[in-house]
Design a protein around this motif. Structure first.
Motif, PDB file in Angstrom:
ATOM      1  N   VAL A  23       0.841  -1.207   0.000  1.00  0.00           N
ATOM      2  CA  VAL A  23       0.000   0.000   0.000  1.00  0.00           C
ATOM      3  C   VAL A  23       0.868   1.246   0.000  1.00  0.00           C
ATOM      4  CG1 VAL A  23      -1.679   1.354   1.303  1.00  0.00           C
ATOM      5  CG2 VAL A  23      -1.952  -1.124   1.130  1.00  0.00           C
ATOM      6  N   LEU A  24       1.875   1.260   0.858  1.00  0.00           N
ATOM      7  CA  LEU A  24       2.767   2.427   0.949  1.00  0.00           C
ATOM      8  C   LEU A  24       3.453   2.702  -0.381  1.00  0.00           C
ATOM      9  CD1 LEU A  24       4.408   1.599   4.393  1.00  0.00           C
ATOM     10  CD2 LEU A  24       2.761   3.440   3.948  1.00  0.00           C
ATOM     11  N   GLU A  25       3.929   1.651  -1.038  1.00  0.00           N
ATOM     12  CA  GLU A  25       4.621   1.822  -2.320  1.00  0.00           C
ATOM     13  C   GLU A  25       3.670   2.321  -3.401  1.00  0.00           C
ATOM     14  OE1 GLU A  25       8.203  -1.481  -1.702  1.00  0.00           O
ATOM     15  OE2 GLU A  25       6.438  -1.984  -2.911  1.00  0.00           O
ATOM     16  N   ALA A  26       2.442   1.797  -3.418  1.00  0.00           N
ATOM     17  CA  ALA A  26       1.460   2.247  -4.407  1.00  0.00           C
ATOM     18  C   ALA A  26       1.083   3.705  -4.156  1.00  0.00           C
ATOM     19  CB  ALA A  26       0.214   1.360  -4.347  1.00  0.00           C
ATOM     20  N   ALA A  27       0.911   4.071  -2.892  1.00  0.00           N
ATOM     21  CA  ALA A  27       0.554   5.452  -2.555  1.00  0.00           C
ATOM     22  C   ALA A  27       1.693   6.413  -2.874  1.00  0.00           C
ATOM     23  CB  ALA A  27       0.177   5.541  -1.078  1.00  0.00           C
ATOM     24  N   SER A  28       2.911   5.953  -2.671  1.00  0.00           N
ATOM     25  CA  SER A  28       4.070   6.787  -2.974  1.00  0.00           C
ATOM     26  C   SER A  28       4.181   7.043  -4.475  1.00  0.00           C
ATOM     27  CB  SER A  28       5.335   6.105  -2.446  1.00  0.00           C
ATOM     28  OG  SER A  28       6.484   6.839  -2.800  1.00  0.00           O
ATOM     29  N   LYS A  29       3.969   5.999  -5.276  1.00  0.00           N
ATOM     30  CA  LYS A  29       4.028   6.152  -6.730  1.00  0.00           C
ATOM     31  C   LYS A  29       2.972   7.115  -7.250  1.00  0.00           C
ATOM     32  CE  LYS A  29       6.031   1.616  -7.759  1.00  0.00           C
ATOM     33  NZ  LYS A  29       5.768   0.262  -8.344  1.00  0.00           N
ATOM     34  N   ASP A  30       1.821   7.128  -6.572  1.00  0.00           N
ATOM     35  CA  ASP A  30       0.728   8.017  -6.982  1.00  0.00           C
ATOM     36  C   ASP A  30       0.828   9.402  -6.357  1.00  0.00           C
ATOM     37  OD1 ASP A  30      -0.269   5.971  -8.496  1.00  0.00           O
ATOM     38  OD2 ASP A  30      -1.816   5.364  -7.070  1.00  0.00           O
ATOM     39  N   GLY A  31       1.884   9.639  -5.582  1.00  0.00           N
ATOM     40  CA  GLY A  31       2.090  10.957  -4.988  1.00  0.00           C
ATOM     41  C   GLY A  31       1.206  11.259  -3.792  1.00  0.00           C
ATOM     42  N   ILE A  32       0.616  10.241  -3.206  1.00  0.00           N
ATOM     43  CA  ILE A  32      -0.284  10.452  -2.067  1.00  0.00           C
ATOM     44  C   ILE A  32       0.505  10.628  -0.779  1.00  0.00           C
ATOM     45  CG2 ILE A  32      -2.129   9.379  -0.690  1.00  0.00           C
ATOM     46  CD1 ILE A  32      -3.023   8.036  -3.337  1.00  0.00           C
ATOM     47  N   ILE A  33       1.633   9.917  -0.658  1.00  0.00           N
ATOM     48  CA  ILE A  33       2.539  10.129   0.466  1.00  0.00           C
ATOM     49  C   ILE A  33       3.936  10.354  -0.094  1.00  0.00           C
ATOM     50  CG2 ILE A  33       1.161   8.729   2.069  1.00  0.00           C
ATOM     51  CD1 ILE A  33       3.283   6.520   1.765  1.00  0.00           C
ATOM     52  N   PRO A  34       4.788  11.084   0.621  1.00  0.00           N
ATOM     53  CA  PRO A  34       6.147  11.314   0.134  1.00  0.00           C
ATOM     54  C   PRO A  34       6.962  10.014   0.068  1.00  0.00           C
ATOM     55  CG  PRO A  34       5.576  12.859   1.890  1.00  0.00           C
ATOM     56  CD  PRO A  34       4.512  11.804   1.870  1.00  0.00           C
ATOM     57  N   VAL A  35       7.920   9.977  -0.836  1.00  0.00           N
ATOM     58  CA  VAL A  35       8.783   8.805  -0.975  1.00  0.00           C
ATOM     59  C   VAL A  35       9.526   8.529   0.334  1.00  0.00           C
ATOM     60  CG1 VAL A  35      10.821   7.880  -2.148  1.00  0.00           C
ATOM     61  CG2 VAL A  35       9.073   9.101  -3.464  1.00  0.00           C
ATOM     62  N   ALA A  36       9.984   9.589   0.987  1.00  0.00           N
ATOM     63  CA  ALA A  36      10.729   9.437   2.236  1.00  0.00           C
ATOM     64  C   ALA A  36       9.872   8.779   3.314  1.00  0.00           C
ATOM     65  CB  ALA A  36      11.240  10.786   2.724  1.00  0.00           C
ATOM     66  N   GLU A  37       8.583   9.139   3.359  1.00  0.00           N
ATOM     67  CA  GLU A  37       7.682   8.534   4.357  1.00  0.00           C
ATOM     68  C   GLU A  37       7.442   7.070   4.044  1.00  0.00           C
ATOM     69  OE1 GLU A  37       5.068   8.291   7.698  1.00  0.00           O
ATOM     70  OE2 GLU A  37       6.809   9.483   7.130  1.00  0.00           O
ATOM     71  N   CYS A  38       7.317   6.751   2.769  1.00  0.00           N
ATOM     72  CA  CYS A  38       7.174   5.349   2.353  1.00  0.00           C
ATOM     73  C   CYS A  38       8.390   4.545   2.790  1.00  0.00           C
ATOM     74  CB  CYS A  38       7.002   5.267   0.839  1.00  0.00           C
ATOM     75  SG  CYS A  38       7.027   3.583   0.173  1.00  0.00           S
ATOM     76  N   GLU A  39       9.570   5.091   2.580  1.00  0.00           N
ATOM     77  CA  GLU A  39      10.799   4.385   2.944  1.00  0.00           C
ATOM     78  C   GLU A  39      10.915   4.221   4.452  1.00  0.00           C
ATOM     79  OE1 GLU A  39      13.770   6.787   1.095  1.00  0.00           O
ATOM     80  OE2 GLU A  39      13.497   5.867  -0.895  1.00  0.00           O
ATOM     81  N   ARG A  40      10.545   5.268   5.209  1.00  0.00           N
ATOM     82  CA  ARG A  40      10.628   5.188   6.673  1.00  0.00           C
ATOM     83  C   ARG A  40       9.697   4.111   7.216  1.00  0.00           C
ATOM     84  NH1 ARG A  40       8.000   6.418  11.154  1.00  0.00           N
ATOM     85  NH2 ARG A  40       6.196   7.169  10.001  1.00  0.00           N
ATOM     86  N   GLN A  41       8.448   4.132   6.741  1.00  0.00           N
ATOM     87  CA  GLN A  41       7.484   3.162   7.250  1.00  0.00           C
ATOM     88  C   GLN A  41       7.807   1.742   6.800  1.00  0.00           C
ATOM     89  OE1 GLN A  41       3.359   3.951   7.592  1.00  0.00           O
ATOM     90  NE2 GLN A  41       3.579   6.145   7.230  1.00  0.00           N
ATOM     91  N   SER A  42       8.288   1.604   5.585  1.00  0.00           N
ATOM     92  CA  SER A  42       8.672   0.274   5.105  1.00  0.00           C
ATOM     93  C   SER A  42       9.792  -0.307   5.956  1.00  0.00           C
ATOM     94  CB  SER A  42       9.111   0.350   3.642  1.00  0.00           C
ATOM     95  OG  SER A  42       8.024   0.740   2.813  1.00  0.00           O
ATOM     96  N   LYS A  43      10.728   0.538   6.348  1.00  0.00           N
ATOM     97  CA  LYS A  43      11.817   0.108   7.220  1.00  0.00           C
ATOM     98  C   LYS A  43      11.258  -0.382   8.556  1.00  0.00           C
ATOM     99  CE  LYS A  43      16.003   1.771   9.531  1.00  0.00           C
ATOM    100  NZ  LYS A  43      16.878   2.937   9.780  1.00  0.00           N
ATOM    101  N   MET A  44      10.312   0.385   9.127  1.00  0.00           N
ATOM    102  CA  MET A  44       9.704  -0.005  10.399  1.00  0.00           C
ATOM    103  C   MET A  44       8.981  -1.349  10.279  1.00  0.00           C
ATOM    104  SD  MET A  44      10.377   2.204  12.747  1.00  0.00           S
ATOM    105  CE  MET A  44      11.931   2.742  12.052  1.00  0.00           C
ATOM    106  N   LEU A  45       8.284  -1.534   9.180  1.00  0.00           N
ATOM    107  CA  LEU A  45       7.522  -2.769   8.983  1.00  0.00           C
ATOM    108  C   LEU A  45       8.442  -3.977   8.827  1.00  0.00           C
ATOM    109  CD1 LEU A  45       4.835  -1.250   6.633  1.00  0.00           C
ATOM    110  CD2 LEU A  45       4.349  -2.335   8.835  1.00  0.00           C
ATOM    111  N   LYS A  46       9.550  -3.793   8.153  1.00  0.00           N
ATOM    112  CA  LYS A  46      10.509  -4.892   8.007  1.00  0.00           C
ATOM    113  C   LYS A  46      11.149  -5.238   9.347  1.00  0.00           C
ATOM    114  CE  LYS A  46      11.404  -3.959   3.138  1.00  0.00           C
ATOM    115  NZ  LYS A  46      12.323  -3.360   2.146  1.00  0.00           N
ATOM    116  N   LEU A  47      11.406  -4.222  10.150  1.00  0.00           N
ATOM    117  CA  LEU A  47      11.935  -4.463  11.491  1.00  0.00           C
ATOM    118  C   LEU A  47      10.901  -5.189  12.353  1.00  0.00           C
ATOM    119  CD1 LEU A  47      13.750  -1.076  12.228  1.00  0.00           C
ATOM    120  CD2 LEU A  47      14.827  -3.315  11.961  1.00  0.00           C
ATOM    121  N   ALA A  48       9.629  -4.824  12.172  1.00  0.00           N
ATOM    122  CA  ALA A  48       8.557  -5.483  12.915  1.00  0.00           C
ATOM    123  C   ALA A  48       8.489  -6.968  12.572  1.00  0.00           C
ATOM    124  CB  ALA A  48       7.219  -4.807  12.616  1.00  0.00           C
ATOM    125  N   THR A  49       8.644  -7.274  11.288  1.00  0.00           N
ATOM    126  CA  THR A  49       8.652  -8.677  10.859  1.00  0.00           C
ATOM    127  C   THR A  49       9.817  -9.427  11.476  1.00  0.00           C
ATOM    128  OG1 THR A  49       7.576  -8.157   8.761  1.00  0.00           O
ATOM    129  CG2 THR A  49       8.823 -10.199   8.844  1.00  0.00           C
TER     130      THR A  49
END
Length: 356
Positions: free
Chosen positions: A129-155
């Motif tokens: 979802v984050l990557e799709a939203a980032s590509k569509d300009g709904i959230i900044p790329v930096a925010e997508c990267e930050r949250q993706s990092k958190m999610l991978k750490l959570a896993t």
């Protein structure tokens, strides 16, 4: 070996956190139905294209187009999310083509998720979802990267310290809440220095924050617990930031201030470590961790410890990593969806009964 959260459900929750007005599940009407129904309590309209056996053979792009148009007619949404399911993704449905053909006024995010996405970890659905939203300009790329990092750490935390370690874990309901409540009260009466760590995620923070509302000052006014919480209201998606704001304002109304803020509600994979570091050299005797206790390196803390978790399958792993006591809160998601206020917890109710 035991059932775990689905990437599809994680996609739904993440779209909810982006304040999507409507989410379309492109798949059978029974797919992820419980999550879809629960999210309705949070003000999100969740609908389905109701794919059937015939659609598995010939495709269901027309159903998706029709559903998009009907959604626009019924709800006049500003933001719509489409989430793929096992059925639609296996047959290779083109979600974006259907979006273009429907040509509705709303912004539409297409999320190609399914139950076995990548390694099948639920966080993969949120990242999609984050990557799709980032590509569509709904959230900044930096925010997508930050949250993706958190999610991978959570896993990583779940696979090394939580319920995703590989083998079968039998559910357990932990220690007796009444006994643990009395132990906590006695420790405060005896002057043992106590710290309460809120290391929660998303809306479940409304339940786990209840421990902070207990009037511990009535037990021993000279021995108030140290409060540490991941309630930074400036971090995360709009709905997540609002949760932190709501909880802090409610606590302020009863005169309770947080001593140490460790980060945001979506940063629980790293705020646990910050909380543990904050306790160094403070000579704490008893530590309570509510929310995601296995994200706190409790084995580095020299004190008696209590974990408050919403996962019956987490009781055994939490004991293994060093928690002396563990109590469980059931149905945390169901109890907190649709609320903007702290919800009374089972453990909190037991404490209040003893203190009344």
């Amino acid at each position: 070996m035991h059932p775990r959260p689905s990437p599809i459900a994680a996609s739904l929750y993440t779209l909810r956190d982006m304040n999507a007005d409507v989410i379309i599940l492109h798949g059978p009407h029974g797919c992820c139905f419980r999550t879809g129904r629960l999210l309705e309590n949070d003000g999100v309209r969740v609908v389905t294209t109701a794919m059937s056996e015939n659609d598995f053979i010939f495709g269901a792009s027309d159903k998706l187009e029709e559903t998009l148009k009907e959604v626009e007619s019924m709800f006049s949404p500003k933001l719509v999310g489409i989430v793929g399911t096992c059925a639609s993704m296996i047959i290779g449905e083109d979600l974006k083509e259907a979006i273009q053909s429907a040509n509705i006024n709303a912004t539409v995010i297409a999320v190609e998720s399914h139950g076995g996405l990548s390694e099948g970890d639920n966080t993969e659905g949120a990242i999609a979802v984050l990557e799709a939203a980032s590509k569509d300009g709904i959230i900044p790329v930096a925010e997508c990267e930050r949250q993706s990092k958190m999610l991978k750490l959570a896993t990583e935390i779940e696979k090394t310290r939580g319920m995703a370690q590989g083998g079968y874990i039998a559910p357990s309901y932990g220690d007796d809440k009444g006994e643990i409540a009395n132990i906590l009260i006695e420790k405060l009466k005896n002057g043992e220095k106590t710290a309460i760590i809120l290391n929660a995620k998303k809306e479940t923070s409304y339940l786990f924050a209840d421990i902070l509302k207990i009037p511990f000052d009535k037990i021993n006014p000279k021995n108030k617990p140290l409060i540490i919480a991941n309630l930074d209201e400036n971090i995360g998606l709009p709905r997540i930031r609002q949760h932190a704001t709501n909880i802090k304002e409610e606590l302020q109304k009863i005169g309770l201030s947080i001593d140490i803020i460790t980060g945001g509600l979506d940063e629980y994979p790293v705020t646990g470590e910050k909380a543990a570091k904050a306790l160094k050299d403070k000579n704490i005797d008893f530590v309570i961790v509510a929310g995601v206790p296995h994200a706190v390196p409790i084995e580095t803390i020299d004190a008696d410890t209590l974990a408050i978790t919403d996962g019956p399958r987490l009781v055994e792993p939490l004991k293994k990593i060093g928690y002396k006591y563990v109590v469980t809160e059931l149905d945390a998601h169901a109890k907190t969806l649709g609320t903007d206020k702290i919800v009374q917890s089972d453990f909190g109710e037991v404490l209040r009964e003893i203190l009344s």
